[in-house]
Design an enzyme around this catalytic site. Sequence first.
Site, PDB file in Angstrom:
ATOM      1  N   SER A 216      -2.080  -5.932 -11.040  1.00  0.00           N
ATOM      2  CA  SER A 216      -1.813  -5.230 -10.011  1.00  0.00           C
ATOM      3  C   SER A 216      -3.116  -4.534  -9.323  1.00  0.00           C
ATOM      4  O   SER A 216      -4.267  -4.581 -10.152  1.00  0.00           O
ATOM      5  CB  SER A 216      -0.909  -4.154 -10.173  1.00  0.00           C
ATOM      6  OG  SER A 216      -1.467  -2.996 -10.926  1.00  0.00           O
ATOM      7  N   THR A 217      -3.028  -3.734  -8.306  1.00  0.00           N
ATOM      8  CA  THR A 217      -4.351  -3.347  -7.679  1.00  0.00           C
ATOM      9  C   THR A 217      -4.888  -2.253  -8.739  1.00  0.00           C
ATOM     10  O   THR A 217      -6.067  -1.691  -8.625  1.00  0.00           O
ATOM     11  CB  THR A 217      -4.142  -2.626  -6.521  1.00  0.00           C
ATOM     12  OG1 THR A 217      -3.017  -2.052  -6.361  1.00  0.00           O
ATOM     13  CG2 THR A 217      -3.980  -3.945  -5.407  1.00  0.00           C
TER      14      THR A 217
END
Length: 527
Positions: free
Chosen positions: A20-21
Amino acid sequence: MSLGPKPIDGRKVAVYIRWSTDDQGDGTTLDVQLAGCQHYVLSQGWQVNDELTIVDDGYSGGNLDRPGLTRLRQLVRQGKVDCVVVFKVDRLSRSVIDTVNLVLEEWDGRTYMKSAREPIDTTTAMGKQFFYMLVSYAEWERSVIRERTVSGRRRRAEDGYKPSSVAPYGYCHAASRRGALELVPTEAEIVREIFRLCNSGLGGKTIANTFNRRGTHFRNQSLWSETTITYMLHNRIYVGDMVYGKTTRNPRYGKEPGEMLLLKAEPLVVENSTFIPPIVSRDEFGLAQEMLTRRMRGPGKPSGRSNSSPYLLSGIAKCRCGYGFFAKRETTPKGAFNYVCIGKKIHGGTRCDCAPIPMAQLDREIERRVKERFGSALAQEGFMRSIMAGREQLLRLKAAELVEADRLLAAVGEQLKKVSRDYRLDRITAEEYRGLKAEIEAEAQETQAQRSSLEADVARLDAEAREDLVVKEYLARIDQWDALEVTERKNILRFFVSQLVAYRRPKEQGADVNLEWISLGQEQAGT
């Protein structure tokens, strides 16, 4: 619970990868994880099965609601997976409770979990304990990252930057400085038009419909909505202010779209941010807030649903029994519309005997009264003069008193300096100094209290003056009454009319109409 170690079939080994970011910069990209896990699987003498290689790209580890993980859990329940290999334990979840429940409860006796970068082996009691310790550390690390992220965003917000990743409509992110905004000229002009239309008396729904009919779309070619228009009209960023911390995303949704929750703490507000160019003036913004407040909370203001009705007095006029009216067409082929009492329809003649009132007749009567009261320049001037009577003179008086209060405060400050100087030069005793200082400070406090009261009076008078601008806008619209749409005429009636009661006796031609005007300043209600 399993009674002993379960053998691992090398053909039934699953590889789970999540990114994920939140993981930017720590080296755990999808390619890195995939290569590490496949190398580990081959080192154990197992087979790399592409059908059992599961990837969740762009999903947070804050919860277990992920499509890839959901599929993996189904495969485990079906007995198709003997071992799950992850790059690190936090790839499964960053929550201690979720990870422990998943591995040591749901998967216990069905499958094992192994990490390519950590010495985890859940086949033994010692391995399970070590696994629990690593999961606890992963959650602590996540909490630290979250605190640092929030703290960093707040520090940037305190400096006047826009911390969010999405620029509001009318702006784009500046290429020269991270967190700064630049105007998008075409969008900025639409924002200005939205405020102009609002300040001319139009509501959010009417403004949205105007743009949609014109073919002027919102971003990504989407249609405008009343919610979007209202949000923009309330957004202080358009005057150059940065507001941070007013809402937060519901935590149960993680990074996925979800409802926004209001925070109890006061939001951070940075006025006139250097990095946010204003699109509208503060006077325009303040006028829009007053217009919105009047539409939502003013006397005699109904819900927005009645505002969309094509009939002039629906949602405004009431029968003397207390119920409103609805429009009903006569049954003849070209029958005219009538206003019919809702109470009579519900309760019958026992509650109300009001006969249907011809719509054209009642609409003409109300329009006549509006034009009679406000339709001429002389009438409008008299109305404005009545609500502004004495205000300008009082404002000048308060301003003069403020100047005098500032002069007195300056004089008191000089007196305090003189007393302190005399004491240092031994011209007065310590006892005299304390007494004089107490007297001067008491005088300063009294003068400051008077000044604060004067400032409050001036602020109130300024607010009333801004209210005058709203009145002038509506009066200017009355001059164009015959050319206005029904919704615009209804907005004018709602602004000026406090109460409108109509009643028609059975078998009589005309209707009794009692119209009361809203009180503004010194203007008193009257029929």
